[in-house]
Write an enzyme that holds these catalytic residues in place. Structure first.
Site, PDB file in Angstrom:
ATOM      1  N   TYR A  56     -19.296   9.576  81.923  1.00 43.23           N
ATOM      2  CA  TYR A  56     -18.798   8.839  83.089  1.00 43.23           C
ATOM      3  C   TYR A  56     -17.357   8.397  82.848  1.00 43.23           C
ATOM      4  O   TYR A  56     -16.906   8.293  81.711  1.00 43.23           O
ATOM      5  CB  TYR A  56     -19.698   7.648  83.422  1.00 43.23           C
ATOM      6  CG  TYR A  56     -19.673   6.520  82.416  1.00 43.23           C
ATOM      7  CD1 TYR A  56     -20.217   6.684  81.141  1.00 43.23           C
ATOM      8  CD2 TYR A  56     -19.109   5.276  82.736  1.00 43.23           C
ATOM      9  CE1 TYR A  56     -20.211   5.651  80.219  1.00 43.23           C
ATOM     10  CE2 TYR A  56     -19.101   4.242  81.816  1.00 43.23           C
ATOM     11  CZ  TYR A  56     -19.652   4.442  80.560  1.00 43.23           C
ATOM     12  OH  TYR A  56     -19.636   3.421  79.634  1.00 43.23           O
ATOM     13  N   ASP A 108     -21.386  11.589  85.719  1.00 42.31           N
ATOM     14  CA  ASP A 108     -21.994  10.558  86.559  1.00 42.31           C
ATOM     15  C   ASP A 108     -20.962  10.233  87.641  1.00 42.31           C
ATOM     16  O   ASP A 108     -20.173   9.303  87.502  1.00 42.31           O
ATOM     17  CB  ASP A 108     -22.303   9.331  85.681  1.00 42.31           C
ATOM     18  CG  ASP A 108     -22.937   8.195  86.468  1.00 42.31           C
ATOM     19  OD1 ASP A 108     -23.029   8.298  87.701  1.00 42.31           O
ATOM     20  OD2 ASP A 108     -23.334   7.198  85.827  1.00 42.31           O
ATOM     21  N   ARG A 167     -29.637   4.323  81.201  1.00 42.03           N
ATOM     22  CA  ARG A 167     -28.439   5.043  81.657  1.00 42.03           C
ATOM     23  C   ARG A 167     -28.689   6.549  81.662  1.00 42.03           C
ATOM     24  O   ARG A 167     -29.494   7.049  80.876  1.00 42.03           O
ATOM     25  CB  ARG A 167     -27.266   4.758  80.709  1.00 42.03           C
ATOM     26  CG  ARG A 167     -26.491   3.530  81.098  1.00 42.03           C
ATOM     27  CD  ARG A 167     -25.757   2.960  79.914  1.00 42.03           C
ATOM     28  NE  ARG A 167     -26.579   1.917  79.320  1.00 42.03           N
ATOM     29  CZ  ARG A 167     -26.221   1.215  78.250  1.00 42.03           C
ATOM     30  NH1 ARG A 167     -25.080   1.451  77.661  1.00 42.03           N
ATOM     31  NH2 ARG A 167     -27.004   0.267  77.797  1.00 42.03           N
ATOM     32  N   ASP A 200     -22.033  11.326  74.845  1.00 44.48           N
ATOM     33  CA  ASP A 200     -20.629  11.648  74.560  1.00 44.48           C
ATOM     34  C   ASP A 200     -19.993  10.756  73.491  1.00 44.48           C
ATOM     35  O   ASP A 200     -18.883  11.039  73.044  1.00 44.48           O
ATOM     36  CB  ASP A 200     -19.781  11.652  75.855  1.00 44.48           C
ATOM     37  CG  ASP A 200     -19.730  10.315  76.562  1.00 44.48           C
ATOM     38  OD1 ASP A 200     -20.287   9.329  76.044  1.00 44.48           O
ATOM     39  OD2 ASP A 200     -19.128  10.249  77.663  1.00 44.48           O
ATOM     40  N   ASP A 201     -20.690   9.708  73.060  1.00 45.11           N
ATOM     41  CA  ASP A 201     -20.057   8.799  72.094  1.00 45.11           C
ATOM     42  C   ASP A 201     -20.635   8.892  70.684  1.00 45.11           C
ATOM     43  O   ASP A 201     -20.147   8.231  69.775  1.00 45.11           O
ATOM     44  CB  ASP A 201     -20.150   7.345  72.604  1.00 45.11           C
ATOM     45  CG  ASP A 201     -21.578   6.932  72.933  1.00 45.11           C
ATOM     46  OD1 ASP A 201     -22.447   7.822  73.040  1.00 45.11           O
ATOM     47  OD2 ASP A 201     -21.826   5.729  73.079  1.00 45.11           O
ATOM     48  N   GLU A 212     -36.806   8.038  76.005  1.00 47.39           N
ATOM     49  CA  GLU A 212     -37.082   9.127  75.067  1.00 47.39           C
ATOM     50  C   GLU A 212     -38.592   9.299  74.932  1.00 47.39           C
ATOM     51  O   GLU A 212     -39.119  10.408  75.029  1.00 47.39           O
ATOM     52  CB  GLU A 212     -36.478   8.815  73.685  1.00 47.39           C
ATOM     53  CG  GLU A 212     -34.963   8.687  73.648  1.00 47.39           C
ATOM     54  CD  GLU A 212     -34.438   7.304  73.987  1.00 47.39           C
ATOM     55  OE1 GLU A 212     -35.204   6.491  74.571  1.00 47.39           O
ATOM     56  OE2 GLU A 212     -33.259   7.034  73.691  1.00 47.39           O
ATOM     57  N   THR A 256     -22.980   6.197  67.147  1.00 50.63           N
ATOM     58  CA  THR A 256     -21.747   5.395  67.181  1.00 50.63           C
ATOM     59  C   THR A 256     -21.463   4.950  68.611  1.00 50.63           C
ATOM     60  O   THR A 256     -21.828   5.627  69.571  1.00 50.63           O
ATOM     61  CB  THR A 256     -20.566   6.221  66.650  1.00 50.63           C
ATOM     62  OG1 THR A 256     -20.652   7.541  67.190  1.00 50.63           O
ATOM     63  CG2 THR A 256     -20.583   6.294  65.147  1.00 50.63           C
ATOM     64  N   ARG A 257     -20.826   3.805  68.755  1.00 48.99           N
ATOM     65  CA  ARG A 257     -20.447   3.325  70.090  1.00 48.99           C
ATOM     66  C   ARG A 257     -18.991   2.900  70.030  1.00 48.99           C
ATOM     67  O   ARG A 257     -18.576   2.183  69.130  1.00 48.99           O
ATOM     68  CB  ARG A 257     -21.337   2.160  70.510  1.00 48.99           C
ATOM     69  CG  ARG A 257     -22.807   2.560  70.522  1.00 48.99           C
ATOM     70  CD  ARG A 257     -23.679   1.456  71.007  1.00 48.99           C
ATOM     71  NE  ARG A 257     -23.618   1.327  72.446  1.00 48.99           N
ATOM     72  CZ  ARG A 257     -24.201   0.343  73.104  1.00 48.99           C
ATOM     73  NH1 ARG A 257     -24.846  -0.579  72.455  1.00 48.99           N
ATOM     74  NH2 ARG A 257     -24.130   0.279  74.413  1.00 48.99           N
TER      75      ARG A 257
HETATM   76  C1  UGA Z   1     -28.729   4.306  74.138  1.00 47.27           C
HETATM   77  C2  UGA Z   1     -29.287   5.723  73.926  1.00 47.27           C
HETATM   78  O1  UGA Z   1     -28.728   6.295  72.746  1.00 47.27           O
HETATM   79  C3  UGA Z   1     -28.942   6.561  75.142  1.00 47.27           C
HETATM   80  O2  UGA Z   1     -29.363   7.887  74.929  1.00 47.27           O
HETATM   81  C4  UGA Z   1     -29.595   5.940  76.357  1.00 47.27           C
HETATM   82  O3  UGA Z   1     -29.279   6.663  77.520  1.00 47.27           O
HETATM   83  C5  UGA Z   1     -29.059   4.524  76.516  1.00 47.27           C
HETATM   84  O4  UGA Z   1     -29.259   3.764  75.316  1.00 47.27           O
HETATM   85  C6  UGA Z   1     -29.716   3.788  77.674  1.00 47.27           C
HETATM   86  O5  UGA Z   1     -29.677   2.554  77.662  1.00 47.27           O
HETATM   87  O6  UGA Z   1     -30.199   4.439  78.602  1.00 47.27           O
HETATM   88  P1  UGA Z   1     -26.100   3.617  74.465  1.00 47.27           P
HETATM   89  O7  UGA Z   1     -25.067   3.878  73.419  1.00 47.27           O
HETATM   90  O8  UGA Z   1     -26.554   2.230  74.697  1.00 47.27           O
HETATM   91  O9  UGA Z   1     -27.333   4.547  74.155  1.00 47.27           O
HETATM   92  O10 UGA Z   1     -25.660   4.250  75.875  1.00 47.27           O
HETATM   93  P2  UGA Z   1     -24.298   4.918  76.314  1.00 47.27           P
HETATM   94  O11 UGA Z   1     -23.720   5.716  75.197  1.00 47.27           O
HETATM   95  O12 UGA Z   1     -23.445   3.900  76.969  1.00 47.27           O
HETATM   96  O13 UGA Z   1     -24.807   5.943  77.433  1.00 47.27           O
HETATM   97  C7  UGA Z   1     -25.550   7.095  77.117  1.00 47.27           C
HETATM   98  C8  UGA Z   1     -24.921   8.320  77.795  1.00 47.27           C
HETATM   99  O14 UGA Z   1     -24.932   8.135  79.186  1.00 47.27           O
HETATM  100  C9  UGA Z   1     -23.472   8.578  77.386  1.00 47.27           C
HETATM  101  O15 UGA Z   1     -23.264   9.958  77.222  1.00 47.27           O
HETATM  102  C10 UGA Z   1     -22.680   8.031  78.560  1.00 47.27           C
HETATM  103  O16 UGA Z   1     -21.458   8.708  78.778  1.00 47.27           O
HETATM  104  C11 UGA Z   1     -23.629   8.267  79.731  1.00 47.27           C
HETATM  105  N1  UGA Z   1     -23.498   7.247  80.796  1.00 47.27           N
HETATM  106  C12 UGA Z   1     -23.497   5.929  80.514  1.00 47.27           C
HETATM  107  C13 UGA Z   1     -23.383   7.674  82.096  1.00 47.27           C
HETATM  108  O17 UGA Z   1     -23.378   8.889  82.367  1.00 47.27           O
HETATM  109  N2  UGA Z   1     -23.240   6.731  83.091  1.00 47.27           N
HETATM  110  C14 UGA Z   1     -23.217   5.397  82.844  1.00 47.27           C
HETATM  111  O18 UGA Z   1     -23.077   4.594  83.786  1.00 47.27           O
HETATM  112  C15 UGA Z   1     -23.343   4.986  81.501  1.00 47.27           C
HETATM  113 MN    MN Z   2     -23.955   5.609  73.155  1.00 47.97          MN
END
Ligand code: UGA
Ligand code: MN
Length: 327
Positions: A93, A122, A159, A190-191, A277, A305-306
């Site tokens: 996103y 997204d 997400r 992606d992170d 998951e 990683t974040r």
């Molecule tokens: C954790 C898990 O590792 C994720 O696989 C899971 O989707 C997420 O929690 C969740 O809460 O659903 P986290 O690091 O907290 O991961 O989440 P993000 O890395 O912020 O988001 C996961 C993926 O979704 C990323 O590739 C991000 O680019 C994408 N994303 C996030 C979107 O496409 N849209 C959004 O609004 C937020």
């Molecule tokens: Mn993440």
């Protein structure tokens, strides 16, 4: 006369030896398998199509293509065993760090043979930034998009549900009419940070494979507990009661399993963050069936990683620079 000849010979001998050694060292240099791929894609341009790598390189390469270079007198070249395609579904996103994250990810994926990147934005439309980025990424890829409905864009909700489902739908549609080629799917946020060894491990997934994930669940790592080659439980700091207490980065699924379970998707209804998951895996496999990778789940090959939120406190409200730069 004899003694003059002898002395000439002994003066020349070390030089002759040096030349022989240098020639020998030169021919023993390793083949160029580790040279990086060119920045520009060796793949056919276009959207959505399957683009097979024209060359293979790196430590993941299957033996085989090197057969072309084999000694004429050796056995005739065998047909190359088909390397299963790794499909990486990445939800992404728009945010200040997006291009940086995608750059890191593409730099990793470019080292992996036979990888097809399914990048799902997204967003209501494909963005120019991501389109331009993918066109220059030098990777076989598919660019999809689907917006997360506004009601689901809230902290505390899972997400990327719609984006991962869009990736699954594309995979199923694409393989609808043909006999499934060997393939492996995994969800690559992606992170995260991915070691190249991870791809070697997941490539041999028969149904569903699992491995440890670093820096997740409030711990240094989480991992499936393995006894006699079978998963028997989970080492996790968070909700150990989940049927599959594993992060999205901790498993891969064979294409065959995705195709033979056409209804398996990520669900919004009743799904909580961290349960996605488990809810998904429940639909396609059982704990007994899981294939432990990474040395019986004792090696961390991927890190959750974040990226820190960037500080843009000094960014001017109105554009002040003389040029416009994509970041
Ligand atoms: C954790 C898990 O590792 C994720 O696989 C899971 O989707 C997420 O929690 C969740 O809460 O659903 P986290 O690091 O907290 O991961 O989440 P993000 O890395 O912020 O988001 C996961 C993926 O979704 C990323 O590739 C991000 O680019 C994408 N994303 C996030 C979107 O496409 N849209 C959004 O609004 C937020
Ligand atoms: Mn993440």
């Amino acid at each position: 006369m004899k003694s003059v000849l002898f002395s000439r010979f002994f003066i020349l001998l070390p030089w002759i030896l040096i030349v022989i050694i240098m020639l020998d060292v030169d021919t023993r240099r390793p083949a160029s398998s580790l040279t990086p791929r060119p920045y520009f894609s060796p793949y056919v341009a276009g959207r959505g199509g399957a683009r097979l790598p024209l060359r293979r390189g790196g430590p993941n390469s299957a033996p085989g293509r090197a057969a072309e270079k084999r000694n004429e007198s050796g056995p005739p070249p065998q047909p190359e065993p088909q390397l299963p395609t790794i499909y990486a579904i990445t939800p992404t996103y728009s945010r200040p760090v997006q291009k940086a994250e995608l750059t890191r990810l593409a730099n990793t994926f470019r080292q992996v043979a036979q990888l097809h990147w399914i990048l799902v934005e997204d967003a209501a439309a494909r963005s120019e930034l991501v389109s331009r980025f993918l066109a220059r990424a030098g990777l076989p890829s598919t660019h999809l998009h689907v917006p997360t409905p506004r009601r689901y864009k809230r902290p505390g909700l899972p997400r990327a549900t719609e984006q991962r489902n869009a990736g699954l739908a594309w995979l199923r549609q694409r393989h609808q009419h043909q006999r499934a080629q060997p393939g492996v799917l995994f969800f690559a946020d992606d992170d995260n940070t991915y070691s190249l060894e991870l791809f070697q491990e997941m490539r041999t997934t028969r149904k569903v494979s699992v491995w440890p994930v670093g820096l997740v669940g409030g711990r240094r790592y989480e991992r499936p507990l393995v006894e006699n080659g079978k998963v028997v439980g989970w080492y996790t700091g968070w909700r150990a009661d989940r049927p599959f207490a594993i992060d999205m980065a901790g498993f891969a699924v064979s294409l065959q399993v995705i195709l033979s379970n056409p209804k398996a998707i990520f669900k919004r209804h009743g799904s909580l963050p961290g349960m996605q998951e488990s809810d998904f895996l429940k639909q396609i496999t059982t704990v007994e069936e899981l294939e432990p990778k990474a040395n019986n789940c004792t090696k961390v090959l991927v890190w959750h990683t974040r990226t820190e939120k960037v500080n843009l406190a000094n960014e001017p409200k109105h554009h002040l620079d003389t040029v416009r730069i994509e970041v």
